[in-house]
Design a protein around this motif. Structure first.
Motif, PDB file in Angstrom:
ATOM      1  N   SER A  80       7.484  14.607  33.774  1.00 22.07           N
ATOM      2  CA  SER A  80       6.961  13.381  32.984  1.00 22.07           C
ATOM      3  C   SER A  80       8.075  12.277  33.011  1.00 22.07           C
ATOM      4  O   SER A  80       9.124  12.305  33.089  1.00 22.07           O
ATOM      5  CB  SER A  80       6.683  13.777  31.589  1.00 22.07           C
ATOM      6  N   ASP A  81       7.625  11.134  33.009  1.00 23.19           N
ATOM      7  CA  ASP A  81       8.255   9.827  33.250  1.00 23.19           C
ATOM      8  C   ASP A  81       8.457   9.293  31.968  1.00 23.19           C
ATOM      9  O   ASP A  81       9.350   8.242  31.841  1.00 23.19           O
ATOM     10  CB  ASP A  81       7.790   8.763  34.241  1.00 23.19           C
ATOM     11  N   GLY A  82       7.861   9.763  30.824  1.00 22.60           N
ATOM     12  CA  GLY A  82       8.104   9.232  29.633  1.00 22.60           C
ATOM     13  C   GLY A  82       9.385   9.780  29.045  1.00 22.60           C
ATOM     14  O   GLY A  82       9.886  10.752  29.236  1.00 22.60           O
ATOM     15  N   ASP A  83       9.796   9.088  27.819  1.00 22.20           N
ATOM     16  CA  ASP A  83      11.033   9.493  27.248  1.00 22.20           C
ATOM     17  C   ASP A  83      10.482  10.285  25.995  1.00 22.20           C
ATOM     18  O   ASP A  83      11.589  10.947  25.134  1.00 22.20           O
ATOM     19  CB  ASP A  83      11.438   8.066  26.567  1.00 22.20           C
ATOM     20  N   LYS A  84       9.209  10.152  25.529  1.00 22.39           N
ATOM     21  CA  LYS A  84       8.856  11.142  24.488  1.00 22.39           C
ATOM     22  C   LYS A  84       8.975  12.604  24.704  1.00 22.39           C
ATOM     23  O   LYS A  84       8.561  13.182  25.806  1.00 22.39           O
ATOM     24  CB  LYS A  84       7.572  10.663  23.772  1.00 22.39           C
ATOM     25  N   VAL A  85       9.548  13.279  23.794  1.00 25.10           N
ATOM     26  CA  VAL A  85       9.572  14.752  23.746  1.00 25.10           C
ATOM     27  C   VAL A  85       8.210  15.289  23.240  1.00 25.10           C
ATOM     28  O   VAL A  85       8.017  15.169  22.154  1.00 25.10           O
ATOM     29  CB  VAL A  85      10.739  15.439  23.124  1.00 25.10           C
TER      30      VAL A  85
END
Length: 737
Positions: free
Chosen positions: A660-665
């Motif tokens: 995943s490239d997102g910062d959200k966990v």
């Protein structure tokens, strides 16, 4: 270790190690001559001997001898900055990392498109007393821990053991395989005082070139007629196909979605895939490089046992890097140098372009007045991609070390996209004059733009100037309404800026701005490298936007070849020069875990009972490495798992690794975008605990506990099967489409 396939990982503190770096000067590259004519059959593509067959394990139980990396595997502590809220198990497991000198990698056996994803699960099996869940295939045929493995070894992870006497003077060759231009550098401690050399003489010209076009010329049957300068400068001929820019087909989005491929890119020849073109070009480049290096330094060059360093863009993911590795092996960049050489694949190293450039630039810190503890950003602006990375100088200047301090980034906004926008502008201006829009005419316009105005263009100060481009065809020479006068196309400078330069340059500025925002520390220098860094307009705009915030903005010496020279120097150091990296994305596994109160509240539909009557929540996510985690080079993240087997034949364990490239966990698979990276299939049949239970009558099945290690360096991802603290196999990833 928890239940139901729950992996348990404990994060420990890490020191930030460092690295040493050295640069060397080069000369300016002249432009190729468009007038060079190609004569058919003047070039014969080299015959590349096939590498030894890849040893593999097949699920039907057929085992072949493994290729084991030689290593003294080390253990050290680290801290990937565990995210809050990531599901963890009740009792932690120590994470350790280890990796032999040179970062060995077992390649995948083929380029076949991987099959569909398989998610790990329990299939109604009762719960083990303790468990975790995940699967990887050990290196085939392995019946014990890796030879030479010593958990108590005092050598820290990432630090190279002293080179053996026969390694002294070993050749290091780097290949900067670029979208538009490629180059080769090399060196040895026994040659020129250990300074990096470059190949400057190339087929097709008597002039010197530091880099040559990444270009191939094919005939209708798919045979390579010419490469490099000869292919680029060949006149159009019936029955031939010129191919360029094929590196962009390995960009992550293009690999997973054909609709993401830029429609302006040329089509591949019939029957050819991008990987075929890469293999062909690397084969030609390598065969010539070996001949030229031997001519330049004599038979002292042992190129059959040389370490080869291949550069890739920072934005590439592990799949693109693995495809590039396989292409390089197929092209013959590394081969067995003697009978019984089982470690020949380990001589091929993949390194990101900004990391290689940082090695070159960090040695120039005196030139740019940098000091220990200061940070510098590398902006590697090449033909296809612009890559960014930020590094901190550690230690004394006499013994430089650097460490990555922010997740690197990149995008397809290199100088090639100026060419493509210029071509579209010419097509628009001459839409009513099709005689000037045939392929030969467009190529002539683009060559004139690329070799003269593209780098010299100054922006607003050129708004009132007219830029003249001579037409290839003499017919239809005049139409003043579109700037066609006496066989020349005149384009106003402000039109060039608005339609060609600003869209691309602004994208680079946004990329740098985003990287600056993500660094929570001061950046003391911004160093521009790569061919596109020679653009006066780009350098001017970068200085205008960031000059008040960054004290030093500069183009280091040999900026256009910093990547090739830095990669070769990295190899000459015989140890990791960049001590730590920042994970640019998260690595996640989908698991089934015992249902918790939060699961009953948020995802009751995901909860099912297994055969033991235990409520299990499906589609949970377990983070192995979170985006932004600080990792030592080659660091190993270890996680405990458990597999339930019905009998001795139930020995395979399968899992899918996601990124995943997102910062959200995320807690569940439906909370954000994840991409399937690869399938891991682990054969546990050789593990002593599995064999012990498999040979006994088991009415209700049995459990096998093991560990999986995930190793990340700047470009590649590796998996390791671990049992009782020792390595029992390297994992071959089946990368997803």
């Amino acid at each position: 270790m928890g239940c139901c396939g729950e992996p348990r990982t404990k994060i420990e503190d890490i020191d930030h190690p460092a690295q040493h770096i050295n640069p060397y000067p080069t000369t300016q590259q002249p432009s190729p001559h468009p007038a060079l004519q190609f004569q058919e059959k003047q070039f014969q593509p080299p015959v590349v001997p096939s590498p030894p067959p890849v040893q593999s394990f097949t699920p039907n139980g057929v085992q072949q001898p493994p290729q084991w990396p030689s290593s003294s595997t080390m253990n050290t502590q680290f801290n990937p900055f565990a995210p809050q809220g990531v599901p963890t198990s009740p009792s932690p497991v120590q994470t350790q990392h280890s990796g032999p000198n040179g970062y060995p990698q077992v390649p995948t056996p083929s380029f076949q498109r991987p099959g569909s994803a398989v998610s790990p699960g329990f299939g109604g099996n009762p719960l083990p007393p303790t468990s975790g869940s995940f699967n990887i295939s050990p290196t085939p045929g392995f019946n014990g821990p890796t030879p030479g493995f010593n958990p108590a070894s005092p050598t820290p992870m990432g630090a190279a053991a002293p080179a053996a006497p026969f390694d002294e003077g070993k050749m290091s060759v780097s290949i900067d395989f670029g979208t538009t231009f490629s180059g080769v550098a090399y060196g040895s401690s026994r040659i020129s005082g250990g300074k990096v050399q470059q190949i400057l003489q190339w087929p097709g010209s008597f002039e010197t070139f530091r880099k040559i076009p990444t270009c191939l010329l094919y005939d209708d049957s798919g045979r390579v007629l010419a490469w490099g300068l000869e292919a680029k400068n060949a006149s159009p001929m019936p029955g031939t196909i010129r191919c360029e820019w094929f590196k962009l087909f390995l960009e992550p989005h293009a690999l997973r979605d054909e609709s993401a491929i830029d429609p302006r890119l040329p089509h591949l020849p019939p029957g050819k895939k991008a990987i075929d073109l890469i293999i062909d070009f690397l084969s030609c480049l390598w065969e010539y490089a070996k001949e030229q290096i031997t001519r330049e330094i004599g038979a002292v060059a042992d190129l059959e046992s040389a370490d080869v360093w291949l550069t890739v863009p920072a934005a590439w993911d592990a799949k693109g890097c693995e495809i590039m590795r396989e292409a390089a092996i197929t092209a013959g960049l590394v081969q067995a140098s003697h009978a019984g050489d089982r470690e020949w694949r380990d001589r091929l190293h993949i390194i990101t372009e900004p990391e290689a450039a940082a090695v070159h630039c960090a040695h120039l810190t005196n030139l740019h007045h940098l000091k220990p503890s200061q940070n510098f950003m590398i902006c590697d602006a090449g033909g296809g991609t612009v890559d960014l990375a930020v590094y901190k100088i550690i230690g004394q200047l006499a013994n430089l070390e650097i460490a990555e301090v922010c997740a690197r980034s990149g995008a397809n906004c290199g100088s090639l996209f100026l060419d493509l926008r210029f071509r579209e502008l010419v097509r628009t201006l001459l839409a009513e004059h099709p005689v000037h829009l045939d392929p030969a005419s467009l190529a002539y316009f683009m060559h004139a733009f690329s070799e003269t105005d593209k780098l010299a263009y100054m922006g607003e100060s050129d708004d009132d100037n007219m830029f003249h481009f001579t037409c290839f065809n003499v017919d239809d020479p005049d139409d003043p309404t579109v700037g066609l006068i006496n066989g020349e196309l005149a384009i106003p400078g402000n039109l060039l800026r608005r339609e060609v330069f600003d869209p691309v340059v602004n994208q680079v500025l946004e990329l740098i701005e985003d990287q600056v925002r993500r660094v929570d520390q001061r950046i003391d220098a911004l160093l521009l490298v790569g061919g596109f860094s020679g653009s006066e307009y780009l350098f001017k705009k970068v200085d205008e936007q960031f000059g008040s915030r960054i004290k030093v903005i500069a183009r280091p010496s040999d900026a256009d070849t910093a990547t090739a020279r830095g990669a070769a120097q990295y190899g000459l150091a015989r140890r990791p020069l960049v001590s730590s990296v920042i994970s640019p994305r998260s690595y996640i596994m989908k698991v089934k875990l015992p249902a918790e109160q939060e699961d009953w509240m948020k995802r009751p539909a995901y909860i099912k009972e297994n055969n033991a009557g235990v409520a299990i929540c499906e589609n949970r996510l377990q983070y192995l490495v979170q985006k932004g985690a600080i990792l030592r080079k080659g660091q190993r993240v270890r996680t405990k798992f458990c597999k339930f087997s019905q009998n001795g034949q139930d020995r395979l364990f399968v899992a899918v690794l996601y990124t995943s490239d997102g910062d959200k966990v995320m807690r569940y698979t439906d909370e954000g975008e994840t991409m399937e990276l690869c399938k891991w299939t682990v054969d546990l049949g050789n593990l002593p605990s599995f064999q012990q239970y498999a040979n006994l009558p088991q009415q209700n099945g049995f459990y096998t506990e093991f560990e999986l290690g995930l190793e990340l360096d700047s470009a590649e991802v590796r998996g390791i099967l671990i049992y009782e603290g020792q390595e029992w196999g390297r994992v071959v990833f089946d990368f997803r489409s």
